[in-house]
Design a protein around this motif. Structure first.
Motif, PDB file in Angstrom:
ATOM      1  N   GLU A  75       0.328  -3.958   9.076  1.00 18.45           N
ATOM      2  CA  GLU A  75       0.848  -4.619  10.278  1.00 18.45           C
ATOM      3  C   GLU A  75       2.014  -3.830  10.868  1.00 18.45           C
ATOM      4  OE1 GLU A  75       0.218  -6.338   7.428  1.00 18.45           O
ATOM      5  OE2 GLU A  75      -1.518  -7.502   8.087  1.00 18.45           O
ATOM      6  N   TYR A  76       2.868  -3.317  10.011  1.00 18.90           N
ATOM      7  CA  TYR A  76       4.002  -2.523  10.485  1.00 18.90           C
ATOM      8  C   TYR A  76       3.514  -1.218  11.110  1.00 18.90           C
ATOM      9  CZ  TYR A  76       8.434  -0.027  10.579  1.00 18.90           C
ATOM     10  OH  TYR A  76       9.526   0.689  10.975  1.00 18.90           O
ATOM     11  N   ARG A  77       2.533  -0.576  10.479  1.00 20.38           N
ATOM     12  CA  ARG A  77       2.011   0.680  11.027  1.00 20.38           C
ATOM     13  C   ARG A  77       1.323   0.440  12.369  1.00 20.38           C
ATOM     14  NH1 ARG A  77      -1.718   3.215   7.747  1.00 20.38           N
ATOM     15  NH2 ARG A  77      -2.097   1.323   6.574  1.00 20.38           N
ATOM     16  N   LEU A 125      -2.043   8.317  18.911  1.00 18.25           N
ATOM     17  CA  LEU A 125      -1.656   7.912  17.561  1.00 18.25           C
ATOM     18  C   LEU A 125      -2.407   6.666  17.118  1.00 18.25           C
ATOM     19  CD1 LEU A 125       2.210   8.400  17.775  1.00 18.25           C
ATOM     20  CD2 LEU A 125       0.537   9.914  16.716  1.00 18.25           C
ATOM     21  N   THR A 126      -2.691   6.609  15.827  1.00 13.97           N
ATOM     22  CA  THR A 126      -3.298   5.437  15.204  1.00 13.97           C
ATOM     23  C   THR A 126      -2.444   5.055  13.991  1.00 13.97           C
ATOM     24  OG1 THR A 126      -4.672   6.651  13.622  1.00 13.97           O
ATOM     25  CG2 THR A 126      -5.590   6.320  15.842  1.00 13.97           C
ATOM     26  N   PRO A 127      -2.653   3.887  13.404  1.00  7.48           N
ATOM     27  CA  PRO A 127      -1.895   3.522  12.202  1.00  7.48           C
ATOM     28  C   PRO A 127      -2.031   4.532  11.065  1.00  7.48           C
ATOM     29  CG  PRO A 127      -2.963   1.583  13.097  1.00  7.48           C
ATOM     30  CD  PRO A 127      -3.476   2.771  13.878  1.00  7.48           C
ATOM     31  N   ASP A 128      -3.129   5.269  11.042  1.00  5.36           N
ATOM     32  CA  ASP A 128      -3.323   6.276   9.991  1.00  5.36           C
ATOM     33  C   ASP A 128      -2.394   7.475  10.135  1.00  5.36           C
ATOM     34  OD1 ASP A 128      -5.273   4.777   8.750  1.00  5.36           O
ATOM     35  OD2 ASP A 128      -6.908   5.722   9.865  1.00  5.36           O
ATOM     36  N   HIS A 129      -1.735   7.599  11.279  1.00  4.00           N
ATOM     37  CA  HIS A 129      -0.776   8.683  11.480  1.00  4.00           C
ATOM     38  C   HIS A 129       0.593   8.383  10.880  1.00  4.00           C
ATOM     39  CE1 HIS A 129      -3.628   9.921  14.723  1.00  4.00           C
ATOM     40  NE2 HIS A 129      -3.323  11.108  14.206  1.00  4.00           N
ATOM     41  N   PHE A 130       0.803   7.172  10.383  1.00  2.96           N
ATOM     42  CA  PHE A 130       2.109   6.760   9.875  1.00  2.96           C
ATOM     43  C   PHE A 130       2.078   6.533   8.370  1.00  2.96           C
ATOM     44  CE2 PHE A 130       1.972   5.458  14.285  1.00  2.96           C
ATOM     45  CZ  PHE A 130       3.182   5.926  14.756  1.00  2.96           C
ATOM     46  N   ILE A 131       3.137   6.975   7.718  1.00  2.00           N
ATOM     47  CA  ILE A 131       3.385   6.658   6.311  1.00  2.00           C
ATOM     48  C   ILE A 131       4.767   6.025   6.266  1.00  2.00           C
ATOM     49  CG2 ILE A 131       3.777   7.546   3.989  1.00  2.00           C
ATOM     50  CD1 ILE A 131       1.886   9.840   4.648  1.00  2.00           C
ATOM     51  N   LEU A 142       0.841  -1.190   0.000  1.00  2.00           N
ATOM     52  CA  LEU A 142       0.000   0.000   0.000  1.00  2.00           C
ATOM     53  C   LEU A 142       0.881   1.246   0.000  1.00  2.00           C
ATOM     54  CD1 LEU A 142      -2.588  -1.040   2.734  1.00  2.00           C
ATOM     55  CD2 LEU A 142      -2.945  -0.999   0.263  1.00  2.00           C
ATOM     56  N   SER A 143       0.394   2.312  -0.570  1.00  2.00           N
ATOM     57  CA  SER A 143       1.170   3.556  -0.637  1.00  2.00           C
ATOM     58  C   SER A 143       1.594   4.047   0.741  1.00  2.00           C
ATOM     59  CB  SER A 143       0.357   4.657  -1.322  1.00  2.00           C
ATOM     60  OG  SER A 143       0.059   4.276  -2.632  1.00  2.00           O
ATOM     61  N   GLU A 144       0.751   3.870   1.724  1.00  2.00           N
ATOM     62  CA  GLU A 144       1.071   4.351   3.069  1.00  2.00           C
ATOM     63  C   GLU A 144       1.900   3.337   3.870  1.00  2.00           C
ATOM     64  OE1 GLU A 144      -3.157   2.653   3.179  1.00  2.00           O
ATOM     65  OE2 GLU A 144      -1.957   3.870   1.832  1.00  2.00           O
ATOM     66  N   GLY A 145       2.145   2.168   3.297  1.00  3.95           N
ATOM     67  CA  GLY A 145       2.954   1.158   3.970  1.00  3.95           C
ATOM     68  C   GLY A 145       2.112   0.030   4.537  1.00  3.95           C
ATOM     69  N   ASN A 146       2.757  -1.036   4.880  1.00  4.31           N
ATOM     70  CA  ASN A 146       2.151  -2.248   5.399  1.00  4.31           C
ATOM     71  C   ASN A 146       1.380  -1.958   6.691  1.00  4.31           C
ATOM     72  OD1 ASN A 146       2.482  -4.593   7.391  1.00  4.31           O
ATOM     73  ND2 ASN A 146       2.766  -5.582   5.397  1.00  4.31           N
TER      74      ASN A 146
END
Length: 114
Positions: A71-73, A88-94, A65-69
């Protein structure tokens, strides 16, 4: 010849690429050089990582995915929660492919031309 954008015409050369000849000369003189500018590690890849690649069971090697995996996020979110960054949520990470891409995103997000 096709025209290129004004941005491309005025874009300075990469500072990292300017440093490469200096690093090569330093290495020739016997100086230990740590290449922080490229994805060329100076340490051995852990055996567990190599084994995971050797034993991967994929039919298709697809783009992430463009924003990254996800599971990693999620793991990044859990890590920062352990440091009391609980909002913070996974949506805060790219997740990017490298430091240069991350810096480009960050500077483009924070700075306007000029």
């Amino acid at each position: 010849m096709p025209n290129i954008s004004n941005r491309a015409l005025h874009m300075p050369p990469s500072p990292v690429r300017k440093l490469v000849p200096f690093a090569l000369k330093a290495k020739q003189r016997g100086t230990k050089v740590y290449h922080l500018n490229i994805g060329q590690p100076d340490i051995e890849t852990p055996e567990t990582a190599l084994n995971a690649l050797k034993n991967i069971d994929l039919k298709v090697l697809e783009y992430a995915l463009s924003e990254g995996n996800i599971e990693y996020r999620k793991a990044l979110t859990e890590y920062y929660h352990s440091l009391d960054f609980t909002d913070l949520t996974p949506d805060h990470f790219i997740v990017t492919n490298g430091g240069s891409e991350a810096l480009n995103f960050a500077i483009s997000t924070l700075c306007d031309d000029g």
